[in-house]
Design an enzyme around this catalytic site. Structure first.
Site, PDB file in Angstrom:
ATOM      1  N   PHE A 129       0.856  -1.184   0.000  1.00 38.20           N
ATOM      2  CA  PHE A 129       0.000   0.000   0.000  1.00 38.20           C
ATOM      3  C   PHE A 129       0.891   1.231   0.000  1.00 38.20           C
ATOM      4  O   PHE A 129       1.691   1.428   0.912  1.00 38.20           O
ATOM      5  CB  PHE A 129      -0.928   0.033   1.211  1.00 38.20           C
ATOM      6  CG  PHE A 129      -1.911   1.180   1.144  1.00 38.20           C
ATOM      7  CD1 PHE A 129      -3.051   1.086   0.356  1.00 38.20           C
ATOM      8  CD2 PHE A 129      -1.681   2.357   1.836  1.00 38.20           C
ATOM      9  CE1 PHE A 129      -3.948   2.140   0.268  1.00 38.20           C
ATOM     10  CE2 PHE A 129      -2.574   3.412   1.758  1.00 38.20           C
ATOM     11  CZ  PHE A 129      -3.710   3.306   0.971  1.00 38.20           C
ATOM     12  N   ASP A 217       9.510   2.712   0.788  1.00 32.39           N
ATOM     13  CA  ASP A 217       8.406   3.462   1.359  1.00 32.39           C
ATOM     14  C   ASP A 217       8.457   3.270   2.876  1.00 32.39           C
ATOM     15  O   ASP A 217       8.073   2.229   3.395  1.00 32.39           O
ATOM     16  CB  ASP A 217       7.095   2.930   0.768  1.00 32.39           C
ATOM     17  CG  ASP A 217       5.852   3.568   1.376  1.00 32.39           C
ATOM     18  OD1 ASP A 217       5.956   4.196   2.438  1.00 32.39           O
ATOM     19  OD2 ASP A 217       4.767   3.409   0.784  1.00 32.39           O
ATOM     20  N   LYS A 246       3.732  10.728   7.868  1.00 32.79           N
ATOM     21  CA  LYS A 246       3.170  10.331   9.152  1.00 32.79           C
ATOM     22  C   LYS A 246       3.901  10.930  10.357  1.00 32.79           C
ATOM     23  O   LYS A 246       3.664  12.061  10.733  1.00 32.79           O
ATOM     24  CB  LYS A 246       3.103   8.809   9.234  1.00 32.79           C
ATOM     25  CG  LYS A 246       2.027   8.197   8.323  1.00 32.79           C
ATOM     26  CD  LYS A 246       1.810   6.733   8.597  1.00 32.79           C
ATOM     27  CE  LYS A 246       0.727   6.134   7.702  1.00 32.79           C
ATOM     28  NZ  LYS A 246      -0.620   6.545   8.083  1.00 32.79           N
TER      29      LYS A 246
END
Length: 394
Positions: A129, A217, A246
């Site tokens: 994802f 990522d 984040k």
């Protein structure tokens, strides 16, 4: 009543939080909860950290925004610190993880273009994802998130995560069209999947041998979540490109793409940009987050409490009839269930005052702040044992 004015994109629980401090949240009735998901790996240094509150307050009274047409000193400071920590050279700032990953994919496309490859391909992983833009959705493997947005881009080849043989097989089939491999060091949305030992090192070696970019990522794993600044540092490697978001802003929107000079120089003035990316507020908060993690020893705490959480959960849930595996790295822990438990997140919140997350339908994902202590760990374990029931032992 005003919820009707919101687009129906989230299945929100009937909880509303009005205050946070450290690892704790309070709802609008005054009830206290242990936040064991940290806004999905965002509030790594806890809610309302005094140093972050002070930085936001002061910067709000000084300057929120100019534009990237001018030098932004806080942006330069954060870029220097992140690249030094990562072992890379240059940074581009934007506003989210998806944007950071779009930046990385643009670099991969430019890398192929510079090599004269007309239709470059990027290898990505099953169950990955990388975001919800059309480009990052194409690189992801989540059927529900992709539903209705087809056709997806054909620029990606998916291979099983953790399978080095599959990467070599793809190389044999697609040859020079492959320009990069993009993957998460630990798959977060994919169920907290941890690759086998040596996998990242083998991918790094294969990318070097074939002149591919290695793009990692670290949207979820970065900024201390696994007990190191970056998850790839456990393997002693350095990728060509790393993406962050984040936890870098602890709740203030910010994303970053870091790269080697050889890759970053593919961008030229006008080839990429972001109106709000790298603004003074976001970058000052990013610098403050790094200060707090260093000063409070949160990398060591994440490593130590993460190991303790894994050990206690594995012991408490050993032999449980509905538990497949307890796995993780640092304070990124997954409990895979044989069958989903309906309304599990709400049940744990209401009965035990602990906030958790479930991903891929039946993996409990625990992402508590890096500041948690022994008591917090014991409370999480007690909640998991309580809600899942007995272990099946005599």
């Amino acid at each position: 009543m005003t919820a009707a004015c919101l687009m129906n994109t989230y299945k929100s629980m009937p909880l509303s939080f009005v205050r946070g401090e450290g690892a704790q949240l309070w709802d609008d009735t005054g009830r206290q909860y242990l936040d064991a998901v940290a806004g999905v790996a965002v509030t790594n240094v806890g809610h309302s950290h005094p140093q972050i509150v002070a930085a936001i307050t002061e910067q709000a009274g000084l300057l929120l925004h100019t534009s990237n047409h001018y030098r932004i000193d806080w942006q330069q400071q954060l870029a220097a610190r992140l690249t030094q920590l990562a072992g890379l050279d240059q940074a581009f700032f934007n506003n989210s993880g998806a944007e950071a990953n779009e930046t990385a994919l643009k670099l991969a496309r430019l890398y192929g273009w510079a090599k004269g490859i007309e239709q470059p391909l990027v290898l990505v992983m099953d169950n990955a994802f990388h975001g919800r833009t059309l480009g990052t959705l194409s690189a992801s493997d989540n059927g529900a998130a992709r539903l209705g947005y087809q056709p997806m881009s054909g620029e990606f080849i998916k291979v099983p995560f953790g399978d080095m043989g599959a990467i070599k097989q793809a190389a044999a089939i697609y040859g020079e069209r492959i320009v990069a491999v993009m993957l998460e060091p630990v798959q977060g949305e994919g169920g907290v999947a941890v690759p086998p030992p040596g996998y990242l090192k083998a991918v790094r070696a294969h990318c070097t041998q074939n002149a591919w970019l290695m793009i990692l990522d670290e949207i979820q794993t970065g900024i201390g979540r696994t007990g190191r600044w970056f998850a790839y540092q456990h393997d002693g490697i350095v990728p060509d490109v790393v993406t962050l978001a984040k936890a870098l802003g602890n709740g203030i929107p910010i994303g970053a793409c870091l790269a080697t000079t050889a890759v970053a120089r593919l961008f030229t003035p006008g080839s990429h940009g972001s109106t709000f990316g790298g603004n003074p507020m976001a970058c000052r908060v990013g610098c403050t987050v790094l200060d707090i993690i260093e000063r409070e020893g949160l990398l060591n705490n994440a490593a130590g409490q993460g190991e303790r959480l894994l050990t206690l959960l594995r012991d408490a849930l050993a032999g449980h009839p509905n538990v497949v595996q307890v796995r993780g790295m640092g304070l990124m822990v997954g409990i895979e269930l044989k069958a989903p438990v309906r309304d599990l997140c709400l049940m744990v919140a209401q009965e035990y005052g602990v906030l958790i997350n479930v991903t891929r339908g039946q993996t409990i994902r625990l992402l508590p702040p890096l500041i948690i202590d022994d008591g917090d760990v014991e409370r999480i374990v007690a909640a998991m044992l309580g809600v899942l029931g007995g272990t099946g032992r005599d």
